[in-house]
Every structure is written in C-alpha cells, then in structure tokens.
Design a protein around this motif. Structure first.
Motif, mmCIF file in Angstrom:
data_model
loop_
_atom_site.group_PDB
_atom_site.id
_atom_site.type_symbol
_atom_site.label_atom_id
_atom_site.label_comp_id
_atom_site.label_asym_id
_atom_site.label_seq_id
_atom_site.Cartn_x
_atom_site.Cartn_y
_atom_site.Cartn_z
ATOM 1 N N LEU A 1 45.287 30.793 39.117
ATOM 2 C CA LEU A 1 46.234 31.512 38.261
ATOM 3 C C LEU A 1 46.755 30.615 37.151
ATOM 4 C CD1 LEU A 1 48.377 33.509 40.869
ATOM 5 C CD2 LEU A 1 46.494 34.357 39.469
ATOM 6 N N SER A 2 47.040 29.352 37.507
ATOM 7 C CA SER A 2 47.546 28.405 36.524
ATOM 8 C C SER A 2 47.368 26.984 37.048
ATOM 9 C CB SER A 2 49.031 28.650 36.233
ATOM 10 O OG SER A 2 49.572 27.601 35.459
ATOM 11 N N PRO A 3 46.839 26.064 36.226
ATOM 12 C CA PRO A 3 46.712 24.676 36.678
ATOM 13 C C PRO A 3 48.038 24.048 37.083
ATOM 14 C CG PRO A 3 45.446 25.054 34.666
ATOM 15 C CD PRO A 3 46.281 26.283 34.887
ATOM 16 N N ALA A 4 49.161 24.611 36.610
ATOM 17 C CA ALA A 4 50.468 24.057 36.970
ATOM 18 C C ALA A 4 50.702 24.112 38.479
ATOM 19 C CB ALA A 4 51.571 24.816 36.238
ATOM 20 N N TYR A 5 50.133 25.121 39.148
ATOM 21 C CA TYR A 5 50.294 25.236 40.593
ATOM 22 C C TYR A 5 49.554 24.129 41.342
ATOM 23 C CZ TYR A 5 52.310 29.921 40.043
ATOM 24 O OH TYR A 5 53.116 30.979 39.707
ATOM 25 N N ALA A 6 48.592 23.488 40.684
ATOM 26 C CA ALA A 6 47.763 22.483 41.349
ATOM 27 C C ALA A 6 48.136 21.064 40.956
ATOM 28 C CB ALA A 6 46.293 22.730 41.023
ATOM 29 N N GLY A 7 49.154 20.909 40.119
ATOM 30 C CA GLY A 7 49.477 19.597 39.575
ATOM 31 C C GLY A 7 49.797 18.548 40.619
ATOM 32 N N GLU A 8 50.428 18.959 41.731
ATOM 33 C CA GLU A 8 50.861 17.985 42.737
ATOM 34 C C GLU A 8 49.720 17.473 43.600
ATOM 35 O OE1 GLU A 8 55.225 18.690 44.339
ATOM 36 O OE2 GLU A 8 54.044 20.509 44.556
ATOM 37 N N TRP A 9 48.728 18.298 43.848
ATOM 38 C CA TRP A 9 47.785 17.992 44.915
ATOM 39 C C TRP A 9 46.308 18.028 44.528
ATOM 40 C CZ3 TRP A 9 44.479 22.041 45.673
ATOM 41 C CH2 TRP A 9 44.908 23.308 45.218
ATOM 42 N N PHE A 10 45.947 18.643 43.411
ATOM 43 C CA PHE A 10 44.528 18.839 43.141
ATOM 44 C C PHE A 10 43.802 17.506 42.894
ATOM 45 C CE2 PHE A 10 40.714 20.247 40.887
ATOM 46 C CZ PHE A 10 40.331 21.307 41.693
ATOM 47 N N GLY A 11 44.447 16.604 42.193
ATOM 48 C CA GLY A 11 43.838 15.297 41.970
ATOM 49 C C GLY A 11 43.565 14.573 43.275
ATOM 50 N N ALA A 12 44.506 14.687 44.221
ATOM 51 C CA ALA A 12 44.314 14.051 45.529
ATOM 52 C C ALA A 12 43.169 14.716 46.287
ATOM 53 C CB ALA A 12 45.605 14.132 46.339
ATOM 54 N N LEU A 13 43.026 16.040 46.144
ATOM 55 C CA LEU A 13 41.909 16.741 46.786
ATOM 56 C C LEU A 13 40.582 16.202 46.267
ATOM 57 C CD1 LEU A 13 40.554 19.013 48.428
ATOM 58 C CD2 LEU A 13 40.954 20.528 46.460
ATOM 59 N N VAL A 14 40.459 16.063 44.958
ATOM 60 C CA VAL A 14 39.218 15.552 44.369
ATOM 61 C C VAL A 14 38.935 14.137 44.859
ATOM 62 C CG1 VAL A 14 38.129 14.878 42.187
ATOM 63 C CG2 VAL A 14 39.371 17.059 42.352
ATOM 64 N N GLU A 15 39.976 13.319 44.940
ATOM 65 C CA GLU A 15 39.799 11.946 45.423
ATOM 66 C C GLU A 15 39.273 11.938 46.856
ATOM 67 O OE1 GLU A 15 42.602 8.070 46.445
ATOM 68 O OE2 GLU A 15 43.288 9.567 44.991
ATOM 69 N N ARG A 16 39.811 12.825 47.703
ATOM 70 C CA ARG A 16 39.349 12.880 49.098
ATOM 71 C C ARG A 16 37.899 13.360 49.170
ATOM 72 N NH1 ARG A 16 43.804 11.336 48.386
ATOM 73 N NH2 ARG A 16 45.508 11.212 49.888
ATOM 74 N N LEU A 17 37.515 14.276 48.296
ATOM 75 C CA LEU A 17 36.124 14.736 48.290
ATOM 76 C C LEU A 17 35.183 13.621 47.854
ATOM 77 C CD1 LEU A 17 36.517 18.328 46.776
ATOM 78 C CD2 LEU A 17 36.297 17.685 49.183
ATOM 79 N N LEU A 18 35.614 12.826 46.903
ATOM 80 C CA LEU A 18 34.794 11.699 46.449
ATOM 81 C C LEU A 18 34.629 10.639 47.537
ATOM 82 C CD1 LEU A 18 36.226 11.359 42.829
ATOM 83 C CD2 LEU A 18 33.838 11.871 43.412
ATOM 84 N N GLU A 19 35.558 10.630 48.481
ATOM 85 C CA GLU A 19 35.491 9.690 49.603
ATOM 86 C C GLU A 19 34.808 10.296 50.824
ATOM 87 O OE1 GLU A 19 39.763 7.420 48.669
ATOM 88 O OE2 GLU A 19 39.639 9.013 50.165
ATOM 89 N N ASN A 20 34.444 11.583 50.741
ATOM 90 C CA ASN A 20 33.919 12.300 51.913
ATOM 91 C C ASN A 20 34.904 12.207 53.080
ATOM 92 O OD1 ASN A 20 31.635 13.704 51.270
ATOM 93 N ND2 ASN A 20 30.198 12.347 52.323
ATOM 94 N N ASP A 21 36.194 12.355 52.762
ATOM 95 C CA ASP A 21 37.237 12.236 53.782
ATOM 96 C C ASP A 21 37.026 13.283 54.872
ATOM 97 O OD1 ASP A 21 39.975 11.287 54.704
ATOM 98 O OD2 ASP A 21 40.350 13.420 54.395
ATOM 99 N N ARG A 22 36.909 12.820 56.103
ATOM 100 C CA ARG A 22 36.577 13.702 57.214
ATOM 101 C C ARG A 22 37.608 14.809 57.414
ATOM 102 N NH1 ARG A 22 36.791 11.102 63.086
ATOM 103 N NH2 ARG A 22 38.959 11.005 62.372
ATOM 104 N N ASP A 23 38.891 14.472 57.372
ATOM 105 C CA ASP A 23 39.928 15.472 57.610
ATOM 106 C C ASP A 23 39.943 16.532 56.514
ATOM 107 O OD1 ASP A 23 40.891 14.292 59.998
ATOM 108 O OD2 ASP A 23 41.979 12.804 58.819
#
Length: 467
Positions: free
Chosen positions: A389-411
C-alpha cells in the motif's frame, strides 16, 4: 445475592471460557513459532532495542526485567500450556480464587508479548484478546454462578466492536454507502482465502446485498444485545452467522473467531444450572471494582466512537483494558503486491537469474491458490500487504528482512513458504518489485489454471547486497 449472578448462563460461561482458551492457545503458538525472526535478539525489530528506549509504564512487560530468546520462548510455551489447561477445564477443579489466578496468567503473559511486539503486534485483535481476556479473569468458575455485570461487559465489548466498525464504514469510503465496496474487497483484502476468488466472482447485486447485510449486522443488531431474551440470543446468533461468512471469505487471523467467542457469551443455552453456593463477599467486591474500572476507562473509546474523526484499533491505556475497534473504513480498488527476488549472479542485471521467494499466505505465484490459515496469524505476510500500500509501512523492518534473506537466515526463511536458494548458497543480491494483481476471470482460470494475473508496476527496492 440473586441480583449479582445469572445462573441460567452457566453453560454460556463454560462455552465462552473453553472457546477463549482456544484463541489464547493459537495466539501463543503464533508468537512462539514466529518471534525469533520478527522481534528476537537478531530479529528485524529486536525486543532489547525496543525496551531500551520505551519505558515500562508505556509498554508493561516482563521483558523489561529480562530478555533472551530462550526466556521469550519459555513464556510463549508456558502460555500455550496454561491455555491448554484452561481448555481442558483445569479452572473448574480449583477454588474460585485459584481459577481467577489461572486466567490471569495468559492475560499477563500475552500483554508482555504485545507490549514489546511493535508493528508486528499492532493489530486490533491483539488488544481485543487482551480486553476479553481481562474480563474472563472475573467470570468465575463452577463454584459460583456467572456474574451479571461481567456478562454485560462482554456484551459491551461486542457492541463497541461491531457498532464502531459499522460507524467507521458509514463515515469512511463512499462505496459503503453506495453498497459497492464488496465489488473490490474480496480481491484487495489483506490475505485472501481459498474461497475468496469465488466470493469476488459473485454477481454484483449479491455484493450489494452483502454490504447492506453488513450494515444491519453492525449498526442495528448490536443494540439488540441489550434486550431481553430470546431476542439477545437471536442477535448474537446472527452475528455468529455473519462472522462465519467472513471466515469463509478470507483470512483475518482470529478476529472473526474471538468475535464469535464474545457472541457465545450472550446466548442463553438451554439446560438446568447446577446448584452453586452464593457468591462470597470478597468476590462480589473484586468483580464490582473491576467493572467500575472498565466503565470508567470506556469514556475515551465512547468519545472516539461518536466522533466524526473516529480512529480504528486504538488502545487508550497501556494495559489494553478498554480499546476502540474498526476495520476497512476505506477499501482499496486495486491490489498491489511486493514480489521479493534474489539472484546468485555477480552482476544484478535485469536479465540476471532472478528467483522469487514464495510467502505462505500472501499472493505470489499467480498459479498458487490461497490457503486457509486463520485463526493462525501470518504476521510477515500481513505486513507485506501494508508495504504494498505504501513503502512508509515497511520503513522500520523491510531493510532488515532483505538483510536476513541475503544471509539465508534460518529463522526468517521459516516464515516463508519456499526459498529458491539452498541453505549453503545465499543470494548475492535481493530486490523487490511492485506488481498489480487481479483475479482471473472464469475463462482465464479454465485456460491457464491461474487464479491471479499480475502486471509489473515499478521497482520497490533496487538490487541490494551485503556490504
């Protein structure tokens, strides 16, 4: 003290308590299985960072005293165990005071979780569970008949929940007044269910009937909860039927189910009440004190409900004792989805070997038919809907999600349906793209087998790698 109790509601109390224990069990199970990636020590929004900047008085929680992932998991699994014990009827084997103490445990534990859950727990049904759970503490057990005042306050919650939702619709999107909102809602709702495609393809006149019936159920029927029986029971039963319709049409976590639980408390089931002793004086005093507190705290939610600037899903006290509710005051006409992809290529060109991550509940692959998850709550999938709906809703956490995906974080990968990369080969780059989704027609469904058709809109996040 015949004025204090209503023995004819003994079975209503029993059904309500066992159903509420089931909702508690689902809530704690959801928290236990998802917290590490969301709010754990290495989560996207870690609890230790949150409690370091937010004082206890604003977010009362056990985790202000101590936090570790192991301690958080222990609290969640303890909540599951106590909820299962309540479901099995352990409270009926205890004295009244012991039963009240037992019901207080899941409320305090879940308050601790919600208070530090941040945006992952900023949903109306979290506060609703806490508000209902608080009143359940004072409902008593088989030693005493159900207190009239607590039964009334449960109906008061149900009234505010439904009437507030009805008011915000009438004050909000014009399509509710024109009875056309359901032309779009089944397609654009946060998380469609397996039957949502079929609901969307219902004839337009039937959608208008749905909208009109919704207004009646939310603006007229709640008033009948305070009328004599059997009218009140009929009103509650009608609410249950409406909620079951919503259960079939989408995935709304446990919102529909806890609404059903509340409605069950207003139905007077047939049956001869067992003999019980008179309510002890201490119990009467405690219940009346709790009721006075709830009525006093209802002041601001009532002002909000009658205000032209009514807000949805707001808590006015840190304990979530009395809250305001509402949903879908505005309806999206178009569905957007954020599609997350990764690549092993050294150069993230447009024609690189991009592979798509698949989420459990939110639409992704157009051929993947939605599944039923509610009352289980897929928190990441819901927040991905808000991000679209709006990138503003993802500002707090989306960058951290991408970082975890780049690490193949198991959790983090456990929150997904499928990762396109093996555990020992994380992607070099991750990107996100915004797509417009629409339900296919009957003809397209037969020809392609796909329930969705999607069109690329724009880049949501450019190719990103770990530094």
């Amino acid at each position: 003290m015949d004025w204090f109790t209503a023995s004819e509601y003994w079975l209503s109390r029993l059904v309500f308590q066992r159903a509420l224990a089931t909702v508690y069990l689902v809530a704690f199970l959801t928290a236990a299985l998802q917290f590490r990636a969301l709010i754990g020590e290495r989560g996207m929004l870690p609890v230790p960072r949150f409690v370091a900047r937010v004082p206890f008085r604003r977010a009362p929680s056990l985790f202000h005293l101590h936090y570790s992932d192991r301690f958080f998991a222990s609290c969640c699994w303890a909540g599951c165990a106590v909820s299962a014990a309540l479901l099995a009827g352990l409270d009926s084997l205890l004295p009244t005071a012991g039963a009240m103490a037992l019901w207080l445990v899941p409320w305090a534990l879940y308050l601790s979780v919600v208070s530090v859950g941040q945006t992952w727990y900023a949903f109306g049904w979290e506060s609703l569970l806490l508000e209902v759970g608080f009143l359940a503490v004072f409902l008593g057990n088989d030693e005493v008949a159900p207190p009239v005042v607590v039964l009334f306050l449960l109906r008061w919650i149900l009234f505010r929940l439904e009437f507030g939702a009805g008011l915000i619709k009438m004050r909000g999107d014009p399509c509710w007044r024109k009875l056309t909102c359901l032309y779009y809602h089944h397609e654009t709702q946060p998380m469609p269910g397996p039957l949502s495609w079929f609901f969307h393809r219902l004839p337009g006149p039937l959608h208008r009937v749905e909208a009109a019936a919704n207004h009646v159920t939310q603006l007229v029927v709640p008033v009948l909860l305070f009328t004599p029986q059997p009218v009140a029971s009929a009103a509650a039963a009608l609410m249950i039927v409406t909620q079951l319709w919503l259960v079939l049409s989408g995935n709304f976590s446990w919102l529909n189910w806890i609404t059903i639980v509340l409605a069950l408390s207003a139905i007077r089931f047939p049956g001869t009440p067992p003999p019980v002793a008179a309510a002890p004086l201490w119990y009467v005093c405690v219940v009346l004190a709790a009721a006075a507190l709830v009525l006093f705290l209802s002041y601001r939610p009532v002002l909000n409900m009658v205000s032209r600037r009514q807000v949805m899903n707001r808590s006015f006290d840190p304990l979530h004792l009395v809250n305001t509710y509402g949903a879908f005051g505005s309806i999206s006409r178009v569905r957007y989805e954020v599609v997350v992809e990764g690549t092993l290529d050294a150069v993230p060109r447009a024609d690189a070997g991009w592979r798509e991550y698949e989420f459990k509940g939110k639409p992704g692959d157009p051929r993947h038919w939605p599944r039923q998850f509610a009352p289980y709550h897929l928190r990441l999938d819901w927040l991905m809907w808000f991000a679209a709906l709006s990138p503003a809703y993802a500002g707090e956490w989306f960058g951290a999600l991408v970082e975890r995906l780049l690490e193949n974080d198991r959790d983090t990968l456990r929150l997904l349906r499928r990762s396109p990369f093996p555990p020992d080969r994380p992607p070099r780059y991750v990107r996100a793209r915004l797509f417009r989704y629409r339900y296919t027609t009957w003809r397209e469904l037969r020809e392609t087998g796909a329930c969705w058709e999607r069109t690329y809109v724009r880049e949501f996040l450019p190719p990103t790698r770990l530094t």
